[in-house]
Design a protein around this motif. Structure first.
Motif, PDB file in Angstrom:
ATOM      1  N   ALA B   9       0.835  -1.208   0.000  1.00 20.07           N
ATOM      2  CA  ALA B   9       0.000   0.000   0.000  1.00 20.07           C
ATOM      3  C   ALA B   9       0.871   1.261   0.000  1.00 20.07           C
ATOM      4  O   ALA B   9       0.622   2.208  -0.743  1.00 20.07           O
ATOM      5  CB  ALA B   9      -0.912  -0.015   1.224  1.00 20.07           C
ATOM      6  N   ARG B  10       1.889   1.255   0.824  1.00 15.04           N
ATOM      7  CA  ARG B  10       2.772   2.404   0.923  1.00 15.04           C
ATOM      8  C   ARG B  10       3.473   2.673  -0.415  1.00 15.04           C
ATOM      9  O   ARG B  10       3.443   3.782  -0.948  1.00 15.04           O
ATOM     10  CB  ARG B  10       3.794   2.177   2.036  1.00 15.04           C
ATOM     11  CG  ARG B  10       4.633   3.401   2.363  1.00 15.04           C
ATOM     12  CD  ARG B  10       5.454   3.227   3.642  1.00 15.04           C
ATOM     13  NE  ARG B  10       5.756   1.848   3.982  1.00 15.04           N
ATOM     14  CZ  ARG B  10       6.646   1.074   3.345  1.00 15.04           C
ATOM     15  NH1 ARG B  10       7.337   1.555   2.331  1.00 15.04           N
ATOM     16  NH2 ARG B  10       6.846  -0.176   3.740  1.00 15.04           N
ATOM     17  N   VAL B  11       4.054   1.611  -0.971  1.00 13.39           N
ATOM     18  CA  VAL B  11       4.782   1.759  -2.234  1.00 13.39           C
ATOM     19  C   VAL B  11       3.848   2.214  -3.357  1.00 13.39           C
ATOM     20  O   VAL B  11       4.212   3.040  -4.200  1.00 13.39           O
ATOM     21  CB  VAL B  11       5.477   0.428  -2.615  1.00 13.39           C
ATOM     22  CG1 VAL B  11       6.040   0.491  -4.027  1.00 13.39           C
ATOM     23  CG2 VAL B  11       6.570   0.106  -1.615  1.00 13.39           C
ATOM     24  N   ALA B  12       2.627   1.681  -3.358  1.00  9.88           N
ATOM     25  CA  ALA B  12       1.683   2.036  -4.430  1.00  9.88           C
ATOM     26  C   ALA B  12       0.996   3.362  -4.141  1.00  9.88           C
ATOM     27  O   ALA B  12       0.304   3.916  -4.997  1.00  9.88           O
ATOM     28  CB  ALA B  12       0.650   0.924  -4.590  1.00  9.88           C
ATOM     29  N   GLY B  13       1.152   3.859  -2.929  1.00  7.37           N
ATOM     30  CA  GLY B  13       0.498   5.105  -2.567  1.00  7.37           C
ATOM     31  C   GLY B  13      -1.012   4.989  -2.456  1.00  7.37           C
ATOM     32  O   GLY B  13      -1.752   5.899  -2.824  1.00  7.37           O
ATOM     33  N   VAL B  14      -1.477   3.845  -1.956  1.00  9.58           N
ATOM     34  CA  VAL B  14      -2.918   3.658  -1.748  1.00  9.58           C
ATOM     35  C   VAL B  14      -3.139   3.103  -0.346  1.00  9.58           C
ATOM     36  O   VAL B  14      -2.182   2.879   0.389  1.00  9.58           O
ATOM     37  CB  VAL B  14      -3.510   2.680  -2.788  1.00  9.58           C
ATOM     38  CG1 VAL B  14      -3.350   3.201  -4.205  1.00  9.58           C
ATOM     39  CG2 VAL B  14      -2.867   1.305  -2.649  1.00  9.58           C
ATOM     40  N   SER B  15      -4.384   2.882  -0.002  1.00  9.47           N
ATOM     41  CA  SER B  15      -4.666   2.308   1.314  1.00  9.47           C
ATOM     42  C   SER B  15      -4.601   0.780   1.245  1.00  9.47           C
ATOM     43  O   SER B  15      -4.730   0.190   0.175  1.00  9.47           O
ATOM     44  CB  SER B  15      -6.052   2.722   1.779  1.00  9.47           C
ATOM     45  OG  SER B  15      -7.024   2.026   1.046  1.00  9.47           O
ATOM     46  N   VAL B  16      -4.433   0.170   2.412  1.00 11.56           N
ATOM     47  CA  VAL B  16      -4.385  -1.289   2.458  1.00 11.56           C
ATOM     48  C   VAL B  16      -5.688  -1.893   1.947  1.00 11.56           C
ATOM     49  O   VAL B  16      -5.697  -2.954   1.326  1.00 11.56           O
ATOM     50  CB  VAL B  16      -4.097  -1.812   3.880  1.00 11.56           C
ATOM     51  CG1 VAL B  16      -2.691  -1.467   4.318  1.00 11.56           C
ATOM     52  CG2 VAL B  16      -5.118  -1.305   4.864  1.00 11.56           C
ATOM     53  N   ALA B  17      -6.781  -1.204   2.210  1.00 13.57           N
ATOM     54  CA  ALA B  17      -8.080  -1.726   1.771  1.00 13.57           C
ATOM     55  C   ALA B  17      -8.114  -1.869   0.255  1.00 13.57           C
ATOM     56  O   ALA B  17      -8.620  -2.857  -0.285  1.00 13.57           O
ATOM     57  CB  ALA B  17      -9.197  -0.812   2.246  1.00 13.57           C
ATOM     58  N   THR B  18      -7.557  -0.889  -0.422  1.00 16.06           N
ATOM     59  CA  THR B  18      -7.545  -0.933  -1.887  1.00 16.06           C
ATOM     60  C   THR B  18      -6.698  -2.105  -2.389  1.00 16.06           C
ATOM     61  O   THR B  18      -7.076  -2.803  -3.320  1.00 16.06           O
ATOM     62  CB  THR B  18      -7.013   0.390  -2.446  1.00 16.06           C
ATOM     63  OG1 THR B  18      -7.818   1.444  -1.931  1.00 16.06           O
ATOM     64  CG2 THR B  18      -7.084   0.406  -3.963  1.00 16.06           C
ATOM     65  N   VAL B  19      -5.575  -2.303  -1.732  1.00 17.49           N
ATOM     66  CA  VAL B  19      -4.739  -3.444  -2.116  1.00 17.49           C
ATOM     67  C   VAL B  19      -5.511  -4.738  -1.896  1.00 17.49           C
ATOM     68  O   VAL B  19      -5.537  -5.622  -2.754  1.00 17.49           O
ATOM     69  CB  VAL B  19      -3.431  -3.470  -1.302  1.00 17.49           C
ATOM     70  CG1 VAL B  19      -2.611  -4.696  -1.666  1.00 17.49           C
ATOM     71  CG2 VAL B  19      -2.631  -2.205  -1.530  1.00 17.49           C
ATOM     72  N   SER B  20      -6.155  -4.827  -0.761  1.00 18.56           N
ATOM     73  CA  SER B  20      -6.931  -6.021  -0.447  1.00 18.56           C
ATOM     74  C   SER B  20      -7.991  -6.268  -1.517  1.00 18.56           C
ATOM     75  O   SER B  20      -8.161  -7.389  -1.995  1.00 18.56           O
ATOM     76  CB  SER B  20      -7.599  -5.855   0.918  1.00 18.56           C
ATOM     77  OG  SER B  20      -8.405  -6.975   1.203  1.00 18.56           O
TER      78      SER B  20
END
Lengths: 349, 349
Positions: B9-20
């Motif tokens: 999430a950090r590397v992609a610059g999004v929230s963990v929820a979005t990654v999930s």
DNA sequence: TTGAAAGCGCTAACAA
DNA sequence: TTGTTAGCGCTTTCAA
């Protein structure tokens, strides 16, 4: 809904931490509370949740065992030894069957990472073995039965070239001078056994013919049938594993040939049925138990000391001589009684 | 240290929820973020942590497969079918080998609860099967090859009594009137096959002798040897599984008897080697694939509808006739050619 | 010896 | 479509 450690704590009138300690035995818990906790566990039917435990404690206590084909008694025997040792060390085993299929191997290797296994014992296809040296894998890995090209992975295998030589020397001593070999094409073992076969033949002045096939009964059977149709019949057949050996026997029988009068047969893997076929089949017996146990030892040592250089352990096989390789005429015919008895040639290493 | 969804999430610059969401595909994620997340996953070498996923999502996506003996080709074949179907439904399989040992069965049953498996397919020993009906188990359970006494569990088994009858009728038709049977004592199958054997013998007026032994080659071999020493030799032997069948063949050979001239042999399980022994062994072939697939179907239906009443599915076997049960003199001797060919008697159900 | 509290990595409300 | 937040069940500090 199953009960959690919280339920146990509530029923026992203690904190969850105390229950956790009672369960793990890592710290002392007073006998009084211990008894209340045990009662509460009984009452609630509590079962620890391994997912939670693994997540929190950050070790899975699990090793992966990825094998090429569980129908092959070689791998079942190895798995029993591995599970035995693992169990003694309090480790769980995840058993996976790849069917010699590189896609499945990739899937299982990935699964092992996702399960966060402590280590893996793996019998890879040649194709996957190729890639192993330059890949970085998320866990300690010990190869079994098969090796990687540059030997950068720990491995435990039969001393294949010595075993092939034993077999070839035995056939040579029995008078055979024209020998065909059929080898599995999926694994490094097949290659190593082929190479040992060729080297020994050259040394002994034996005329040979060799074929590589997929590790399946039918593939061997078909190949042998074709060779029998096409060319001068060899005096003896050698097969590089139990599956191929069965294919050879089937094809030879289907061609109406009798073992050993018309053709001798020998191979790898001392499976139970080999002694029941005709006069019994001469085979190389692998130290199955030792292979499994050694693989686990190597893995445990690697876990204890990751800096160790990679090790390749070769274990010696033995040659179990039966009637299928009776001395070739004009030498004396081995009589039925003698050819039935198993005489053992120990490997001279 | 492996990277977590947070790192991605950090590397992609999004929230963990979005990654999930991107990983699970359960909700739409914009193509732009999707690409960034994929890149981040590649960069970080992220692997989802299955323990965390299972803990949070409260379903393991895993079924347990607890088998009695993986050395037995019956169970390996079944396991392949089960894994096939499971995989198609996105389910993982935990494979466990009990060695017909009730202690190990108890351990694995407990493990299944701790793993919070979705369901279990189980081939229990008779001893454990006894207790299954009155125990409450934390997951749906389908028995395979073996049944519980009161049939309160779903089960998939061979139609054992019909199969035994087929075998007995075949032997009777071939002229055999004095038949010995050897049966596994660890499982309900052994019992059912024995009972079918006895019933058919009574009906046909065949004289019989029956023994129960542990399901091991050596046990059968020893028992047959003793019986051969003690009593009038039976005209035919029947063995209730592949392991015992091998023991019978060994003992018969060790006694210097020839199949079928001196004694006929038949049994259960059409294992590859049975066609290679002497004139080929007459056997009952079980529908291995169908047993595994059916067990999975029953389990999936039970998961979908827990209220279903327990079902016991009987699958028919077929009798593969080979030379080991050639017609008894004074009937016409079957010649080698014919006795080698496999003729099939389909079960008349 | 015990308890309170933080947090493992993830999913699933809920809110925006 | 995205982010914030709570919490799955457990272990493990840290304090008491």
């Amino acid at each position: 809904m199953s009960s959690s450690i919280k339920d146990v704590a509530r029923v026992a009138g203690v904190s969850v931490a105390t229950v956790s300690r009672a369960l793990s035995g890592v710290a002392a818990v007073s006998p009084k509370l211990m008894a209340r906790i045990e009662a509460a566990i009984g009452e609630t039917g509590y079962r620890p949740n391994l997912s939670a435990r693994r997540l929190r404690s950050r070790h899975s206590g699990t090793i992966g065992l990825i094998l090429a084909d569980l129908r092959n008694p070689f791998f079942t025997a190895v798995s029993r030894a591995v599970e035995d040792v693992a169990y003694q060390h309090g480790l769980r085993v995840i058993l996976c069957n790849t069917d010699e299929n590189p896609d499945k191997e990739a899937i299982y290797l990935k699964l092992m990472e996702e399960e966060r296994v402590t280590g893996v014992i793996f019998a890879p296809t040649r194709q996957t073995a190729q890639t192993l040296d330059q890949r970085d894998i998320g866990f300690p890995l010990v190869l079994i039965d098969r090796v990687s090209p540059h030997g950068k992975q720990d491995a435990v295998v039969l001393d294949n070239s010595a075993a092939s030589a034993m077999l070839m020397e035995h056939l040579h001593a029995q008078g055979y001078r024209r020998i065909a070999g059929i080898f599995g094409n999926a694994s490094s073992s097949g290659i190593e056994r082929h190479d040992g076969f060729v080297a020994a033949a050259l040394r002994l002045g034996v005329e040979i013919q060799a074929a590589f096939v997929p590790p399946q009964i039918e593939a061997a059977q078909t190949e042998v049938r074709h060779l029998l149709e096409r060319s001068e019949r060899p005096q003896a057949w050698v097969a590089s594993n139990g599956l191929l050996l069965m294919g050879v026997v089937r094809a030879v029988r289907a061609a109406g040939l009798v073992i050993p009068e018309d053709v001798a047969v020998a191979g790898f893997d001392n499976e139970s049925w080999t002694e029941l076929v005709g006069p019994g089949l001469t085979v190389i017996e692998q130290p199955l138990e030792a292979i499994g146990r050694t693989a686990m030892s190597i893995l445990l040592e690697r876990l204890a000391n990751p800096a160790l250089p990679p090790r390749k352990v070769l274990l010696g096989g033995r040659c179990v001589v039966r009637g299928s390789t009776a001395a070739l005429a004009p030498g004396p015919q081995v009589d039925a009684q003698v050819s039935h008895a198993d005489s053992i040639l120990h490997q001279a290493l």
